[in-house]
Design a protein around this motif. Structure first.
Motif, PDB file in Angstrom:
ATOM      1  N   ILE A  57       1.013  -1.161   0.019  1.00 42.75           N
ATOM      2  CA  ILE A  57       0.005  -0.045   0.028  1.00 42.75           C
ATOM      3  C   ILE A  57       0.859   1.273  -0.170  1.00 42.75           C
ATOM      4  O   ILE A  57       0.622   2.247  -0.663  1.00 42.75           O
ATOM      5  CB  ILE A  57      -0.960  -0.061   1.137  1.00 42.75           C
ATOM      6  N   VAL A  58       1.887   1.163   0.771  1.00 42.60           N
ATOM      7  CA  VAL A  58       2.773   2.428   0.880  1.00 42.60           C
ATOM      8  C   VAL A  58       3.581   2.645  -0.451  1.00 42.60           C
ATOM      9  O   VAL A  58       3.650   3.573  -0.958  1.00 42.60           O
ATOM     10  CB  VAL A  58       3.775   2.212   2.123  1.00 42.60           C
ATOM     11  N   THR A  59       4.129   1.334  -0.911  1.00 37.97           N
ATOM     12  CA  THR A  59       4.584   1.633  -2.178  1.00 37.97           C
ATOM     13  C   THR A  59       3.771   2.090  -3.438  1.00 37.97           C
ATOM     14  O   THR A  59       4.155   3.107  -4.034  1.00 37.97           O
ATOM     15  CB  THR A  59       5.256   0.357  -2.742  1.00 37.97           C
ATOM     16  N   GLY A  60       2.619   1.545  -3.361  1.00 34.08           N
ATOM     17  CA  GLY A  60       1.671   2.129  -4.364  1.00 34.08           C
ATOM     18  C   GLY A  60       1.391   3.621  -4.282  1.00 34.08           C
ATOM     19  O   GLY A  60       1.201   4.263  -5.408  1.00 34.08           O
ATOM     20  N   ALA A  61       1.005   3.915  -3.302  1.00 38.07           N
ATOM     21  CA  ALA A  61       0.663   5.399  -2.760  1.00 38.07           C
ATOM     22  C   ALA A  61       1.837   6.221  -3.064  1.00 38.07           C
ATOM     23  O   ALA A  61       1.667   7.275  -3.631  1.00 38.07           O
ATOM     24  CB  ALA A  61       0.198   5.539  -1.353  1.00 38.07           C
ATOM     25  N   ALA A  62       3.193   5.760  -2.687  1.00 41.15           N
ATOM     26  CA  ALA A  62       4.359   6.729  -3.078  1.00 41.15           C
ATOM     27  C   ALA A  62       4.576   6.651  -4.593  1.00 41.15           C
ATOM     28  O   ALA A  62       5.007   7.924  -5.070  1.00 41.15           O
ATOM     29  CB  ALA A  62       5.576   6.031  -2.260  1.00 41.15           C
ATOM     30  N   LYS A  63       4.380   5.828  -5.234  1.00 41.88           N
ATOM     31  CA  LYS A  63       4.617   5.765  -6.560  1.00 41.88           C
ATOM     32  C   LYS A  63       3.651   6.582  -7.308  1.00 41.88           C
ATOM     33  O   LYS A  63       3.983   7.490  -8.146  1.00 41.88           O
ATOM     34  CB  LYS A  63       4.474   4.373  -7.225  1.00 41.88           C
ATOM     35  N   PHE A  67       2.070   9.272  -5.903  1.00 43.73           N
ATOM     36  CA  PHE A  67       2.517  10.501  -5.522  1.00 43.73           C
ATOM     37  C   PHE A  67       3.656  11.347  -6.147  1.00 43.73           C
ATOM     38  O   PHE A  67       3.652  12.449  -6.768  1.00 43.73           O
ATOM     39  CB  PHE A  67       2.829  10.726  -3.903  1.00 43.73           C
ATOM     40  N   PHE A  68       4.742  10.389  -6.577  1.00 39.91           N
ATOM     41  CA  PHE A  68       5.956  10.888  -7.019  1.00 39.91           C
ATOM     42  C   PHE A  68       5.804  10.850  -8.548  1.00 39.91           C
ATOM     43  O   PHE A  68       6.322  11.894  -9.382  1.00 39.91           O
ATOM     44  CB  PHE A  68       7.071  10.300  -6.642  1.00 39.91           C
ATOM     45  N   ARG A  69       5.267   9.900  -8.937  1.00 40.92           N
ATOM     46  CA  ARG A  69       5.060   9.690 -10.605  1.00 40.92           C
ATOM     47  C   ARG A  69       6.489  10.028 -11.282  1.00 40.92           C
ATOM     48  O   ARG A  69       6.368  10.740 -12.363  1.00 40.92           O
ATOM     49  CB  ARG A  69       3.901  10.703 -10.970  1.00 40.92           C
ATOM     50  N   HIS A  70       7.433   9.262 -11.056  1.00 46.42           N
ATOM     51  CA  HIS A  70       8.834   9.573 -11.598  1.00 46.42           C
ATOM     52  C   HIS A  70       8.856   8.724 -12.916  1.00 46.42           C
ATOM     53  O   HIS A  70       8.497   7.256 -12.542  1.00 46.42           O
ATOM     54  CB  HIS A  70      10.045   9.324 -10.790  1.00 46.42           C
ATOM     55  N   HIS A 103      10.167  -7.976 -20.024  1.00 47.20           N
ATOM     56  CA  HIS A 103       9.158  -7.010 -20.357  1.00 47.20           C
ATOM     57  C   HIS A 103       9.534  -5.581 -19.315  1.00 47.20           C
ATOM     58  O   HIS A 103       9.461  -5.888 -18.532  1.00 47.20           O
ATOM     59  CB  HIS A 103       7.808  -7.608 -19.987  1.00 47.20           C
ATOM     60  N   THR A 104       9.742  -4.578 -20.262  1.00 46.94           N
ATOM     61  CA  THR A 104      10.234  -3.485 -19.697  1.00 46.94           C
ATOM     62  C   THR A 104       9.186  -2.596 -19.519  1.00 46.94           C
ATOM     63  O   THR A 104       8.440  -2.093 -20.380  1.00 46.94           O
ATOM     64  CB  THR A 104      11.456  -2.488 -20.279  1.00 46.94           C
ATOM     65  N   HIS A 105       8.812  -1.710 -18.284  1.00 48.04           N
ATOM     66  CA  HIS A 105       7.747  -1.017 -17.971  1.00 48.04           C
ATOM     67  C   HIS A 105       8.093   0.100 -18.278  1.00 48.04           C
ATOM     68  O   HIS A 105       9.347   0.851 -18.491  1.00 48.04           O
ATOM     69  CB  HIS A 105       7.393  -1.092 -16.544  1.00 48.04           C
ATOM     70  N   SER A 106       7.116   1.296 -18.797  1.00 49.48           N
ATOM     71  CA  SER A 106       7.313   2.519 -19.192  1.00 49.48           C
ATOM     72  C   SER A 106       6.349   3.473 -18.704  1.00 49.48           C
ATOM     73  O   SER A 106       6.259   4.612 -19.221  1.00 49.48           O
ATOM     74  CB  SER A 106       7.313   2.599 -20.886  1.00 49.48           C
ATOM     75  N   GLY A 107       5.941   3.331 -17.540  1.00 47.45           N
ATOM     76  CA  GLY A 107       4.783   4.232 -17.054  1.00 47.45           C
ATOM     77  C   GLY A 107       5.664   5.125 -15.899  1.00 47.45           C
ATOM     78  O   GLY A 107       6.911   5.438 -16.269  1.00 47.45           O
ATOM     79  N   LEU A 108       4.916   5.790 -15.109  1.00 51.40           N
ATOM     80  CA  LEU A 108       5.544   6.759 -14.206  1.00 51.40           C
ATOM     81  C   LEU A 108       5.601   6.188 -12.855  1.00 51.40           C
ATOM     82  O   LEU A 108       4.982   6.732 -11.783  1.00 51.40           O
ATOM     83  CB  LEU A 108       4.706   7.941 -14.366  1.00 51.40           C
ATOM     84  N   SER A 109       6.395   5.156 -12.574  1.00 53.02           N
ATOM     85  CA  SER A 109       6.223   4.389 -11.414  1.00 53.02           C
ATOM     86  C   SER A 109       7.745   3.858 -11.018  1.00 53.02           C
ATOM     87  O   SER A 109       7.740   2.828 -10.384  1.00 53.02           O
ATOM     88  CB  SER A 109       5.325   2.953 -11.470  1.00 53.02           C
ATOM     89  N   SER A 110       8.462   4.598 -11.316  1.00 49.58           N
ATOM     90  CA  SER A 110       9.851   4.376 -11.062  1.00 49.58           C
ATOM     91  C   SER A 110      10.409   4.743  -9.619  1.00 49.58           C
ATOM     92  O   SER A 110      11.166   3.921  -8.959  1.00 49.58           O
ATOM     93  CB  SER A 110      10.767   5.362 -11.797  1.00 49.58           C
ATOM     94  N   PHE A 111       9.835   5.623  -8.874  1.00 52.89           N
ATOM     95  CA  PHE A 111      10.227   6.087  -7.340  1.00 52.89           C
ATOM     96  C   PHE A 111       9.055   5.985  -6.646  1.00 52.89           C
ATOM     97  O   PHE A 111       8.190   6.525  -7.064  1.00 52.89           O
ATOM     98  CB  PHE A 111      10.985   7.342  -7.415  1.00 52.89           C
TER      99      PHE A 111
END
Length: 155
Positions: free
Chosen positions: A100-106, A108-111, A134-142
């Motif tokens: 939950i914390v990881t998902g929320a932080a991702k 929030f930061f949208r890196h 398979h390499t992801h390309s979204g906004l969930s790096s950090f």
């Protein structure tokens, strides 16, 4: 036989007992801060991409899944059957809280993830990618979900 007195724990004693760890940790922080200050985004990916080997490609292809669902399930079952049910339940709650914390932080930061970053930069062709991954390309790096999961399991 007389009962042993519990030794008094002091801040100074904790510092003395853990001085090697504290010194190495501070050194690690300083080196990390210097490397972060002198590098730009993407430098480390170029650095490691130029030094790839077939062994490490294979290692990371399977290693990236190491702290995912199977390890969590294995640790949970270990606690349930070999430690205490209560410890297994606590571990399960910690794993859920970590997700939950990881998902929320991702959110929030949208890196941007590296594939997206280098595609937008127009330099993705300079990288040698592992085709089986398979390499992801979204906004969930950090923050890193793997890192948070590893610390959650260790904790």
């Amino acid at each position: 036989m007389l009962p042993q007195a519990t030794p008094k724990i002091t801040f100074r004693g904790v510092l003395k007992d853990n001085s090697a760890f504290i010194i190495l940790f501070c050194l690690w922080l300083i080196v990390g801060a210097v490397l972060l200050a002198i590098s730009t985004q993407g430098d480390w990916i170029y650095f490691f991409n130029e030094r790839r080997t077939p062994f490490w490609d294979l290692f990371f292809r399977y290693g990236t899944q190491f702290v995912e669902e199977y390890i969590f399930a294995g640790v949970f079952l270990f606690f349930i059957f070999f430690v205490k049910f209560r410890a297994g339940f606590a571990f399960l709650l910690m794993a859920l809280a970590s997700m939950i914390v990881t998902g929320a932080a991702k959110q929030f930061f949208r890196h941007p993830r590296p594939l997206r970053y280098f595609t937008e930069l127009g330099t993705i062709d300079e990288l040698s990618l592992i085709e089986e991954i398979h390499t992801h390309s979204g906004l969930s790096s950090f923050p890193s979900g793997h890192t948070l999961a590893a610390f959650a399991i260790y904790g």
